[in-house]
Design a protein around this motif. Structure first.
Motif, short mmCIF file in Angstrom:
data_model
loop_
_atom_site.label_atom_id
_atom_site.label_comp_id
_atom_site.label_asym_id
_atom_site.label_seq_id
_atom_site.Cartn_x
_atom_site.Cartn_y
_atom_site.Cartn_z
N UNK A 172 1.37 -3.54 -23.61
CA UNK A 172 1.47 -3.40 -22.15
C UNK A 172 2.76 -2.79 -21.62
N UNK A 209 2.35 1.75 -3.35
CA UNK A 209 1.30 2.13 -4.30
C UNK A 209 0.90 3.59 -4.13
N UNK A 268 1.12 6.29 -7.10
CA UNK A 268 -0.10 6.96 -7.57
C UNK A 268 0.04 8.47 -7.41
N UNK A 301 -14.52 0.36 -4.09
CA UNK A 301 -14.05 1.74 -4.31
C UNK A 301 -13.27 2.28 -3.12
N UNK A 355 -8.73 -4.08 -20.29
CA UNK A 355 -7.94 -3.30 -19.33
C UNK A 355 -7.67 -1.86 -19.76
N UNK A 356 -7.53 -1.64 -21.07
CA UNK A 356 -7.24 -0.27 -21.55
C UNK A 356 -8.39 0.28 -22.40
N UNK A 360 1.62 2.52 -16.87
CA UNK A 360 0.42 2.13 -17.63
C UNK A 360 -0.54 1.32 -16.76
N UNK A 361 0.02 0.42 -15.96
CA UNK A 361 -0.81 -0.41 -15.08
C UNK A 361 -1.63 0.46 -14.12
N UNK A 364 0.83 -1.22 0.00
CA UNK A 364 0.00 0.00 0.00
C UNK A 364 0.86 1.26 0.00
N UNK A 370 -3.21 -6.93 -16.83
CA UNK A 370 -2.93 -5.62 -17.42
C UNK A 370 -3.65 -4.48 -16.70
N UNK A 371 -4.42 -4.80 -15.67
CA UNK A 371 -5.08 -3.77 -14.89
C UNK A 371 -5.02 -4.23 -13.43
N UNK A 372 -5.55 -3.40 -12.55
CA UNK A 372 -5.53 -3.73 -11.13
C UNK A 372 -6.96 -3.80 -10.61
N UNK A 405 -8.10 0.40 -0.07
CA UNK A 405 -6.88 1.11 -0.48
C UNK A 405 -5.82 0.22 -1.14
N UNK A 406 -6.04 -1.08 -1.23
CA UNK A 406 -4.98 -1.98 -1.75
C UNK A 406 -5.29 -2.41 -3.18
N UNK A 407 -4.34 -2.14 -4.07
CA UNK A 407 -4.47 -2.56 -5.47
C UNK A 407 -3.74 -3.90 -5.67
N UNK A 421 -10.66 8.05 -11.75
CA UNK A 421 -9.83 9.19 -11.34
C UNK A 421 -9.04 9.80 -12.49
N UNK A 481 -11.21 3.20 -11.89
CA UNK A 481 -11.88 3.69 -10.68
C UNK A 481 -12.23 5.17 -10.78
N UNK A 483 -4.21 2.66 -15.96
CA UNK A 483 -5.39 1.85 -16.31
C UNK A 483 -6.29 1.67 -15.08
N UNK A 484 -5.67 1.42 -13.93
CA UNK A 484 -6.46 1.21 -12.71
C UNK A 484 -7.15 2.51 -12.28
N UNK A 485 -6.44 3.63 -12.37
CA UNK A 485 -7.03 4.91 -11.97
C UNK A 485 -8.18 5.29 -12.92
N UNK A 486 -8.04 4.90 -14.18
CA UNK A 486 -9.13 5.12 -15.15
C UNK A 486 -10.34 4.28 -14.77
#
Lengths: 93, 434
Positions: free
Chosen positions: B236, A30, A34, B119, B229-230, A63-64, A27, B133-135, B122-124, A74, A72, A67-70
């Motif tokens: 990637x 991360x 972020x 949402x 993922x994208x 990129x990873x 965490x 390719x995503x979290x 806090x842990x990805x 943000x 969720x 992609x995750x922020x997209x």
């Protein structure tokens, strides 16, 4: 489940200590990553290689997390710059 | 001591992919009571994770989701997701399956699938549903059309911070949940345990999964899927839109060095399908398929192959001998041409897809007395006349559990397995479950 019993939670934390310690370390890393990415794209949209180079991060990691922020809500994708898409912080997030 | 829950059904279906769902629906429509056991947190199997299907290019989700919903809402079907089958035995004319419900750490009766926990978490964590390719978060719902829409906690990545419990509007989070064993008794069973791809890390010559822009065919399915993922096809390693994409055929089949001598039967067609989809998504990209033979055996498949050639997809008859990391995140292929003078050449691509083969996802050894063949898939005792019969009385097999096959054949075979199970039930004296 209602509010868990304090003692029971304490025992559970002890039982899962190895997992919890690892998750907390992850965490921390991360959050830092972020924050660095968000800092780069708060004012102007940037491509992944540009974020990576300016924040001194690895492009695949950037990129990873982009992609995750997209996912969720943000970060949003903006325009294309050459072969790459640009991303910026979502003003409404 | 708590007594083990015992449930009675007419039929037990092991596996909630397209084969298992089709068998379950066919049996349930004949008024048999059916239990479906699925190891994942959602039903749908591999098919729900695909982008489109060949040769029609129909949306995979548009075919699978109605089947999933039909099974979930059928009065005669009960779904048991996130469960492991420990044993399946026959005694006194009935099958007895010992099953463990793995803990979700979320009360399934209270969770409303609102994702507020996800949402807030806090842990990805790398999301394998998106090919890594995503979290996702440590508490998550597998994907948006998962059935059931229930969250689960990945305890190995959970910091036990309590945020999910705080925001859950129905107090569904239960950090103390334990695995629960139960027993299902049924008269017949269908094994529909599916497949997995041959591992990426086995072939030294192909980089053992360490070259970032060398991906598997199922990872490409995710890149091509609308909810991927994208949400577009980019590579990637750095997010570049690829100008040049290559497919390496027979990357995990017909290869004795991997112990897989058989042809996986679908790799040629899925590679052609993906190449056609890529042509649509990236009209300016060059797409090359390096192949040994093209096996386009099904109805409409040869025409599909010819259409791909007409679209400008390059087919090169060659064996890829080595894959290496090139400059600027590109991938270098060393190939031996099998036409012309058979020379060895080097070619560079932005992104390379390995057309990996199929291996069984489940080994019955130690769980039930069903034999497997030399290829490790479940053995069919009458492969020509009754291909769904196994060595165990009243236990049938459907889909890729019995050997590599495409979706069309899988669905047909699932229907056949359901009919064999139905005949078995009708011919038995003890009647249907109450």
């Amino acid at each position: 489940m209602g509010k868990p019993d304090k003692e029971a939670m304490k025992a559970l934390r002890k039982q899962r200590k190895a997992y919890i310690d690892r998750a907390q370390q992850e965490m921390k890393k991360q959050r830092k990553l972020i924050k660095a990415i968000k800092e780069q794209i708060k004012d102007e949209p940037k491509t992944v290689p540009r974020i990576a180079s300016e924040a001194k991060l690895q492009a695949d990691q950037v990129l990873l997390y982009v992609a995750a922020l997209r996912k969720y809500g943000q970060v949003v994708e903006v325009d294309k710059d050459g072969d790459y898409f640009t991303y910026k912080l979502d003003a409404e997030a | 001591m708590k007594e083990t829950l015992r449930l009675q059904y007419d039929a037990l279906v092991i596996g909630g992919g397209i084969a298992g769902l089709q068998s379950a629906l066919d049996l349930a429509d004949q008024d048999f009571k059916v239990a479906v056991i699925e190891k994942d947190a959602t039903i749908g199997g591999k098919m729900i994770r695909l982008s489109k299907v060949f040769p029609t290019l129909d949306c995979a989700s548009c075919i699978t989701t109605p089947k999933m919903a039909a099974a979930a809402h059928h009065d005669n079907i009960d779904l048991f997701t996130y469960c492991e089958v420990n044993s399946l035995d026959r005694s006194q004319g009935r099958l007895k399956a010992s099953i463990t419900q793995k803990p979700r750490y979320v009360d399934p009766d209270k969770c409303i699938g609102c994702r507020q926990c996800e949402y807030q978490c806090p842990v990805y964590v790398p999301d394998q549903e998106q090919g890594g390719f995503n979290l996702r978060k440590a508490v998550y719902i597998p994907f948006s059309n998962a059935i059931p829409q229930l969250a689960l906690i990945d305890v190995e990545h959970c910091a036990l911070c309590g945020k999910c419990a705080k925001v859950c509007p129905t107090e569904a989070i239960d950090y103390f949940q334990q695995p629960e064993d139960f027993v299902i008794e049924a008269k017949t069973a269908v094994l529909a345990t599916g497949f997995k791809l041959t591992p990426m890390d086995q072939k030294k010559e192909y980089g053992q999964g360490q070259i970032p822009n060398v991906i598997s065919s199922l990872q490409m399915e995710r890149l091509l899927a609308p909810h991927g993922p994208y949400q577009r096809v980019i590579r990637p390693s750095d997010g570049k839109e690829p100008d040049s994409i290559a497919y390496v055929q027979c990357a995990g089949s017909r290869d004795l060095s991997l112990g897989i001598s058989y042809c996986s039967r679908v790799c040629c067609m899925y590679a052609i399908k993906q190449a056609m989809l890529l042509s649509g998504a990236l009209p300016l990209a060059d797409i090359t398929i390096y192949y040994m033979d093209i096996r386009a055996f099904g109805k409409g498949y040869e025409q599909f192959f010819q259409n791909a050639k007409a679209m400008g997809i390059e087919f090169v008859k060659a064996k890829v001998g080595r894959i290496e990391q090139g400059e600027n995140h590109n991938v270098l292929l060393r190939i031996e041409e099998q036409e012309g003078d058979g020379r060895v050449v080097r070619r560079e691509h932005d992104l390379v897809v390995l057309s990996l083969g199929m291996v069984p996802d489940w080994n019955p050894a130690g769980i039930c007395p069903v034999g497997t063949g030399d290829d490790a898939f479940i053995k069919c005792v009458r492969p020509k006349l009754a291909p769904t019969l196994t060595e165990m009385e009243g236990v049938f097999v459907a889909g890729v559990a019995a050997g590599p096959k495409d979706i069309v054949d899988t669905i047909a075979e699932a229907g056949a397995a359901a009919m064999e199970a139905s005949n078995y039930l009708n011919s038995s004296a003890s009647g249907r479950a109450a």
